[in-house]
Design a protein around this motif. Structure first.
Motif, PDB file in Angstrom:
ATOM      1  N   GLY A 131       0.783  -1.220   0.000  1.00 48.44           N
ATOM      2  CA  GLY A 131       0.000   0.000   0.000  1.00 48.44           C
ATOM      3  C   GLY A 131       0.817   1.273   0.000  1.00 48.44           C
ATOM      4  N   TRP A 132       2.161   1.155   0.006  1.00 46.87           N
ATOM      5  CA  TRP A 132       2.991   2.359   0.080  1.00 46.87           C
ATOM      6  C   TRP A 132       2.856   3.208  -1.184  1.00 46.87           C
ATOM      7  N   GLU A 133       2.424   2.587  -2.300  1.00 44.75           N
ATOM      8  CA  GLU A 133       2.318   3.349  -3.542  1.00 44.75           C
ATOM      9  C   GLU A 133       1.304   4.474  -3.421  1.00 44.75           C
ATOM     10  N   THR A 134       0.274   4.304  -2.600  1.00 47.77           N
ATOM     11  CA  THR A 134      -0.769   5.324  -2.464  1.00 47.77           C
ATOM     12  C   THR A 134      -0.525   6.257  -1.281  1.00 47.77           C
ATOM     13  N   TRP A 135       0.582   6.062  -0.570  1.00 44.61           N
ATOM     14  CA  TRP A 135       0.861   6.903   0.598  1.00 44.61           C
ATOM     15  C   TRP A 135       1.313   8.293   0.162  1.00 44.61           C
ATOM     16  N   VAL A 136       0.771   9.307   0.824  1.00 37.68           N
ATOM     17  CA  VAL A 136       1.142  10.697   0.553  1.00 37.68           C
ATOM     18  C   VAL A 136       1.881  11.233   1.764  1.00 37.68           C
ATOM     19  N   GLN A 137       3.094  11.706   1.557  1.00 35.82           N
ATOM     20  CA  GLN A 137       3.905  12.206   2.659  1.00 35.82           C
ATOM     21  C   GLN A 137       3.252  13.437   3.278  1.00 35.82           C
ATOM     22  N   PRO A 138       3.224  13.527   4.616  1.00 37.49           N
ATOM     23  CA  PRO A 138       2.658  14.720   5.262  1.00 37.49           C
ATOM     24  C   PRO A 138       3.368  15.991   4.813  1.00 37.49           C
ATOM     25  N   THR A 139       2.609  17.053   4.789  1.00 34.76           N
ATOM     26  CA  THR A 139       3.141  18.334   4.330  1.00 34.76           C
ATOM     27  C   THR A 139       4.228  18.839   5.269  1.00 34.76           C
ATOM     28  N   SER A 140       5.276  19.391   4.666  1.00 33.02           N
ATOM     29  CA  SER A 140       6.339  20.012   5.461  1.00 33.02           C
ATOM     30  C   SER A 140       5.902  21.406   5.888  1.00 33.02           C
ATOM     31  N   MET A 141       6.087  21.707   7.154  1.00 34.11           N
ATOM     32  CA  MET A 141       5.748  23.023   7.654  1.00 34.11           C
ATOM     33  C   MET A 141       6.638  24.116   7.059  1.00 34.11           C
ATOM     34  N   HIS A 142       7.713  23.718   6.380  1.00 34.00           N
ATOM     35  CA  HIS A 142       8.663  24.685   5.836  1.00 34.00           C
ATOM     36  C   HIS A 142       8.415  24.968   4.359  1.00 34.00           C
ATOM     37  N   ASP A 143       7.416  24.296   3.756  1.00 33.79           N
ATOM     38  CA  ASP A 143       7.076  24.604   2.373  1.00 33.79           C
ATOM     39  C   ASP A 143       6.593  26.048   2.268  1.00 33.79           C
ATOM     40  N   GLN A 144       6.883  26.669   1.133  1.00 33.78           N
ATOM     41  CA  GLN A 144       6.492  28.068   0.959  1.00 33.78           C
ATOM     42  C   GLN A 144       4.986  28.225   0.997  1.00 33.78           C
ATOM     43  N   SER A 145       4.241  27.207   0.507  1.00 33.98           N
ATOM     44  CA  SER A 145       2.780  27.297   0.536  1.00 33.98           C
ATOM     45  C   SER A 145       2.244  27.374   1.951  1.00 33.98           C
ATOM     46  N   VAL A 146       2.910  26.672   2.878  1.00 33.71           N
ATOM     47  CA  VAL A 146       2.489  26.720   4.281  1.00 33.71           C
ATOM     48  C   VAL A 146       2.936  28.034   4.912  1.00 33.71           C
ATOM     49  N   ARG A 147       4.126  28.513   4.542  1.00 33.06           N
ATOM     50  CA  ARG A 147       4.610  29.799   5.075  1.00 33.06           C
ATOM     51  C   ARG A 147       3.671  30.940   4.685  1.00 33.06           C
ATOM     52  N   ASP A 148       3.092  30.829   3.475  1.00 30.77           N
ATOM     53  CA  ASP A 148       2.248  31.917   2.989  1.00 30.77           C
ATOM     54  C   ASP A 148       0.854  31.883   3.583  1.00 30.77           C
ATOM     55  N   ARG A 149       0.490  30.789   4.241  1.00 32.61           N
ATOM     56  CA  ARG A 149      -0.854  30.710   4.799  1.00 32.61           C
ATOM     57  C   ARG A 149      -0.990  31.625   6.018  1.00 32.61           C
ATOM     58  N   ALA A 150      -2.190  32.155   6.175  1.00 31.54           N
ATOM     59  CA  ALA A 150      -2.449  33.009   7.332  1.00 31.54           C
ATOM     60  C   ALA A 150      -2.490  32.172   8.611  1.00 31.54           C
ATOM     61  N   HIS A 151      -2.295  32.851   9.741  1.00 31.18           N
ATOM     62  CA  HIS A 151      -2.349  32.144  11.031  1.00 31.18           C
ATOM     63  C   HIS A 151      -3.694  31.432  11.198  1.00 31.18           C
ATOM     64  N   GLY A 152      -4.771  32.110  10.801  1.00 29.16           N
ATOM     65  CA  GLY A 152      -6.095  31.523  10.961  1.00 29.16           C
ATOM     66  C   GLY A 152      -6.294  30.277  10.122  1.00 29.16           C
TER      67      GLY A 152
END
Length: 443
Positions: A365-386
């Motif tokens: 089943g590892w083929e369908t596994w999605v790695q958790p998002t990194s808190m250091h990705d720019q998309s996460v950095r750009d998100r608002a606190h809320g």
């Protein structure tokens, strides 16, 4: 003491496998010789004599415990306590292995091995994976269990039990052992046993005349009724397997057999059903006065910035006024993050926690596994606190919600700690306090 017709009035002749005078057709064989005594003192002396004569397969039978008789017989202390100790140590080591293997290590990292047979190092509430004090109850219970089972089955094995029949039970005189007589029996399987010489030795012990103890000669073949019963039992045992195989592979209009119903089909009132237990006859009951839905104990509408992370309908870019950013808040956020978030996102927030590591090692089943998002990705950095606060509260994609597990203040503390993690990986020299900056520049 008088005993009827002694079988030792003439020399033994066992060439035919049993007594020539028996009238029944079933063959018997000599199982041993039995001699009767009137008192325990005579039995003590007889036991010493038989022991000194070199016999090893013999025993005494008394109507009550006779102290010191084991010494006269030369019985050595049993090794059962040592066996029980080994069983207890085995249980202790088994408990330590199972608890550490299933909670702290992973030895079988192979896609062929089912998940339920391999260890799973999973951090729980920030506890260390090798949390031995938490395993003590399991270790203790297995130690006691193995010791008890070893004591029971070791005793049965050492005593040759269970034995459902003994040739002595065929001796009419032996019944007196439950009242006031004492017996000594030398078994025919003793290496030193000889019918004539052993009988002569027993006559000199001061007891009654030795008696033959004979046992029926059992056939090596099992009785026919036992074979028939075994075949019948096997056929009945196969019936559940056939029914299970049919239920698993056949298409049916009716539901499959559900032997253990649990609470699936219990008697209960469903929605819109009448219920005579209430005056209004309705099964559905109105809410009790003063009931507050979960999460609404505080007036969430009064400060949606604090409770939902919203400002004028958009994600809040700043922390609520109720939240004070300081070292205590960041430490609290780190504590909650390590407990609830690090299992997937990792302690550094880069998405490399132990859950991800386990699912990236080639398991089924590892083929369908999605790695958790990194808190250091720019998309996460750009998100608002809320936005991050809402993700923690309600979850996102495959991430479950933690609003029911974390207080509102703790969720904001995690948001603050995530921002600190992001800042730590992208900090510049100007972000460092001046006193520390000079020390770094000097280095």
């Amino acid at each position: 003491m008088s005993i009827a017709a002694s079988p030792f009035s003439k020399p033994y002749d066992d060439s035919h496998g049993g007594s020539a005078s028996r009238s029944h057709a079933r063959a018997t064989a000599l199982a041993g010789l039995m001699v009767e005594f009137d008192n325990p003192d005579a039995l003590h002396d007889a036991a010493k004599a038989v022991r000194n004569a070199g016999y090893t397969k013999w025993d005494v039978h008394t109507p009550f415990p006779v102290h010191g008789l084991e010494k006269s017989m030369g019985i050595r202390p049993t090794i059962l306590p040592s066996i029980i100790l080994i069983g207890g140590l085995t249980g202790c080591l088994t408990g330590l292995f199972l608890t550490h293997y299933t909670n702290g290590i992973e030895l079988l990292r192979n896609a062929i091995v089912p998940t339920n047979l391999s260890g799973y190092p999973y951090p729980i509430s920030g506890k260390p994976t090798f949390s031995t004090p938490a395993y003590i109850p399991v270790v203790f219970e297995l130690t006691v269990l193995f010791s008890a089972l070893t004591a029971v089955f070791g005793m049965l094995a050492m005593n040759g039990l269970p034995t459902f029949w003994n040739p002595l039970l065929r001796q009419p005189r032996f019944r007196a052992v439950t009242n006031d007589r004492f017996f000594l029996v030398v078994e025919a399987r003793d290496p030193k046993f000889d019918a004539n010489s052993t009988a002569t030795m027993l006559r000199g012990l001061g007891g009654g005349e030795p008696e033959r103890v004979e046992a029926p000669v059992e056939s090596a073949e099992p009785p026919r009724w036992l074979i028939s019963a075994g075949i019948l039992a096997t056929c009945f045992a196969l019936i559940p397997l056939v029914v299970i195989a049919k239920a698993r592979n056949a298409k049916m209009r009716e539901p499959r057999i559900h032997i253990v119903q649990d609470m699936d089909n219990q008697e209960r009132y469903k929605g819109q059903m009448p219920n005579p237990a209430f005056a209004d006859g309705r099964a559905m009951r109105p809410e009790v006065d003063g009931t507050v839905a979960r999460g609404d104990i505080r007036d969430t509408r009064a400060d949606v910035h604090f409770t939902e992370g919203l400002v004028d309908g958009d994600w809040a870019a700043n922390f609520p006024a109720k939240i004070t950013i300081n070292a205590d808040l960041l430490e609290r956020g780190q504590n909650r993050f390590n407990i609830y978030c690090s299992a997937c996102h990792g302690l550094d927030g880069r998405g490399n926690g132990p859950v991800n590591a386990r699912n990236m090692d080639g398991r089924p089943g590892w083929e369908t596994w999605v790695q958790p998002t990194s808190m250091h990705d720019q998309s996460v950095r750009d998100r608002a606190h809320g936005h991050i606060f809402n993700t923690i509260t309600n979850g996102i994609r495959t991430m479950p919600p933690y609003g029911a597990s974390l207080a509102i203040e703790d969720r904001w503390a995690i948001v603050a700690y995530v921002r600190a993690l992001q800042q730590s990986s992208a900090a510049s020299l100007s972000d460092v306090p001046e006193n520390i900056r000079k020390e770094l520049e000097a280095r």
